[in-house]
Design a protein around this motif. Structure first.
Motif, short mmCIF file in Angstrom:
data_model
loop_
_atom_site.label_atom_id
_atom_site.label_comp_id
_atom_site.label_asym_id
_atom_site.label_seq_id
_atom_site.Cartn_x
_atom_site.Cartn_y
_atom_site.Cartn_z
N ASP A 90 33.59 27.25 -38.50
CA ASP A 90 34.40 28.40 -38.13
C ASP A 90 35.88 28.06 -38.19
N ARG A 91 36.24 26.87 -37.75
CA ARG A 91 37.64 26.47 -37.78
C ARG A 91 38.15 26.35 -39.21
N ARG A 92 37.31 25.81 -40.09
CA ARG A 92 37.73 25.70 -41.49
C ARG A 92 37.94 27.08 -42.10
N ILE A 93 37.08 28.03 -41.74
CA ILE A 93 37.24 29.40 -42.25
C ILE A 93 38.54 30.01 -41.73
N LEU A 94 38.80 29.86 -40.44
CA LEU A 94 40.03 30.40 -39.87
C LEU A 94 41.26 29.76 -40.51
N GLU A 95 41.18 28.46 -40.74
CA GLU A 95 42.30 27.75 -41.37
C GLU A 95 42.52 28.25 -42.79
N ALA A 96 41.45 28.45 -43.55
CA ALA A 96 41.57 28.91 -44.93
C ALA A 96 42.12 30.33 -44.99
N VAL A 97 41.63 31.21 -44.10
CA VAL A 97 42.11 32.59 -44.08
C VAL A 97 43.59 32.63 -43.70
N GLY A 98 43.97 31.87 -42.69
CA GLY A 98 45.36 31.84 -42.27
C GLY A 98 46.28 31.31 -43.35
N ALA A 99 45.87 30.22 -44.00
CA ALA A 99 46.70 29.64 -45.06
C ALA A 99 46.79 30.58 -46.26
N GLY A 100 45.66 31.20 -46.63
CA GLY A 100 45.67 32.11 -47.78
C GLY A 100 46.52 33.34 -47.54
N ALA A 101 46.37 33.97 -46.37
CA ALA A 101 47.17 35.15 -46.05
C ALA A 101 48.64 34.80 -45.91
N SER A 102 48.93 33.65 -45.31
CA SER A 102 50.33 33.22 -45.18
C SER A 102 50.93 32.93 -46.55
N GLY A 103 50.10 32.40 -47.46
CA GLY A 103 50.59 32.15 -48.81
C GLY A 103 51.00 33.44 -49.51
N LEU A 104 50.21 34.50 -49.35
CA LEU A 104 50.56 35.79 -49.94
C LEU A 104 51.86 36.33 -49.33
N SER A 105 51.99 36.19 -48.01
CA SER A 105 53.21 36.65 -47.35
C SER A 105 54.42 35.83 -47.81
N PHE A 106 54.21 34.54 -48.00
CA PHE A 106 55.31 33.68 -48.46
C PHE A 106 55.77 34.10 -49.85
N ILE A 107 54.83 34.41 -50.73
CA ILE A 107 55.17 34.84 -52.09
C ILE A 107 55.91 36.18 -52.05
N GLY A 108 55.38 37.13 -51.27
CA GLY A 108 56.01 38.45 -51.20
C GLY A 108 57.40 38.40 -50.63
N SER A 109 57.59 37.70 -49.51
CA SER A 109 58.91 37.64 -48.89
C SER A 109 59.88 36.81 -49.73
N SER A 110 59.39 35.76 -50.39
CA SER A 110 60.26 34.96 -51.25
C SER A 110 60.75 35.79 -52.44
N PHE A 111 59.89 36.68 -52.93
CA PHE A 111 60.30 37.55 -54.03
C PHE A 111 61.46 38.46 -53.64
N ILE A 112 61.40 39.00 -52.42
CA ILE A 112 62.50 39.87 -51.95
C ILE A 112 63.77 39.05 -51.76
N VAL A 113 63.65 37.85 -51.22
CA VAL A 113 64.82 36.98 -51.06
C VAL A 113 65.43 36.66 -52.42
N LEU A 114 64.57 36.37 -53.40
CA LEU A 114 65.05 36.05 -54.74
C LEU A 114 65.76 37.25 -55.38
N CYS A 115 65.22 38.44 -55.18
CA CYS A 115 65.86 39.64 -55.71
C CYS A 115 67.26 39.82 -55.13
N TYR A 116 67.39 39.58 -53.85
CA TYR A 116 68.70 39.72 -53.19
C TYR A 116 69.69 38.71 -53.75
N VAL A 117 69.22 37.49 -54.01
CA VAL A 117 70.11 36.45 -54.53
C VAL A 117 70.52 36.74 -55.98
N LEU A 118 69.59 37.24 -56.79
CA LEU A 118 69.85 37.41 -58.21
C LEU A 118 70.58 38.70 -58.55
N PHE A 119 70.31 39.77 -57.81
CA PHE A 119 70.85 41.09 -58.17
C PHE A 119 72.00 41.45 -57.24
#
Length: 313
Positions: free
Chosen positions: A9-38
């Motif tokens: 159960d702990r491994r599942i929770l860890e995988a879900v948390g890391a995977g969802a956080s990874g998606l959030s990191f990509i999405g928020s990093s994209f917005i930060v990058l847009c602000y820097v570039l444009f």
């Protein structure tokens, strides 16, 4: 949070948390990058979105640490996630306040409030993080670093994180309700002065503006299960519910992705991206791309129609 669960159960929770956080990191990093570039995006309103995305990015980054050993990494994860996740939803209140002050109160001094916003967000986040740590030591709790599990520590955590969270939800909900109500009233007044052909476009504008009402739902959807899980853990700490913890971890970790889509991917960002693509795409695609840019530009202008109507004498 994960204590009392099996290793699987702990491994599942860890995988879900890391995977969802990874998606959030990509999405928020994209917005930060847009602000820097444009450069054309570096207006005050989008600057607030930039700091929101920046907070989400760091919150997600430290969440991805996963199962840190006791020591520096454990403290880094515990303090940083608390600080930046708290800062994230506090930035949403500055966006709601700015919109309310501009549309409802007709004030034009919002850019002068920038330093106050920074003091409010970073200062409150720092104070709440320090208060959270008083009398508590971060330790490895299942797959995360968390404060000790005593009842006093749980009360402190509820007061320093979930109380400000739901305060922000209530504030955002009330603020957007007032903004949408005023714009809808202005639109209905405009409909009475316009012919039937223009009424169709006005209804489309109202539908676009009503999307603001979904913004408070992002925080509710991200943290409702976490709030229920904290309350349940406070009442019955010996009985952990795996599916509730799974929803808690998954939805809270996706907050950055939800914010980046709702706040960041607006018409201005899409138009800036399409214009950059227009410069590097082959000529045979440019005609189609130009049509899309023109359509997006019309939609962006349509979103401002109710504001123009409201400001007319």
């Amino acid at each position: 949070m994960a204590s009392g669960f099996s290793d699987n159960d702990r491994r599942i929770l860890e995988a879900v948390g890391a995977g969802a956080s990874g998606l959030s990191f990509i999405g928020s990093s994209f917005i930060v990058l847009c602000y820097v570039l444009f450069k054309e995006l570096r207006k005050f309103s989008f600057k607030l979105v930039f700091f929101l995305a920046l907070s989400d990015m760091f919150c997600s980054f430290f969440n991805i640490f996963g199962d840190p050993s006791k020591g520096f990494l454990c403290y880094a994860q515990g303090y940083s996630t608390h600080f930046f996740c708290l800062a994230s939803f506090l930035w949403t209140t500055t966006i709601a306040f700015t919109l309310h002050r501009t549309v409802v109160r007709h004030k034009t001094d919002v850019e002068d409030l920038g330093p106050i916003f920074h003091l409010y967000v970073w200062g409150t986040s720092l104070v709440m993080t320090v208060v959270q740590s008083i009398g508590n030591n971060y330790g490895q709790l299942g797959t995360w670093c968390w404060t000790q599990t005593g009842q006093t520590s749980k009360v402190v955590h509820l007061m320093t994180f979930y109380a400000p969270l739901w305060g922000a939800i209530l504030f955002n909900g009330f603020t957007y309700f007032q903004v949408i109500r005023m714009l809808n009233n202005a639109t209905r007044m405009a409909v009475g002065m316009l012919d039937g052909t223009t009424q169709f476009d006005t209804r489309a504008d109202t539908k676009a503006l009503s999307r603001w009402g979904y913004y408070p739902l992002i925080l509710i959807g991200s943290w409702a299960f976490g709030t229920i899980n904290r309350i349940h853990d406070f009442i019955d700490p010996k009985h952990r519910i795996f599916w509730l913890s799974l929803l808690d971890v998954g939805m809270a970790s996706l907050m950055g992705l939800f914010n980046s889509i709702a706040y960041g991917l607006n018409a201005s960002v899409r138009r800036a991206i399409l214009e950059r693509l227009d410069q590097c795409w082959p000529d045979r695609f440019k005609k189609l791309l130009s049509a899309k840019i023109h359509l997006r530009g019309q939609q962006q202008e349509n979103e401002l129609v109710p504001l123009r109507v409201h400001n007319q004498p």
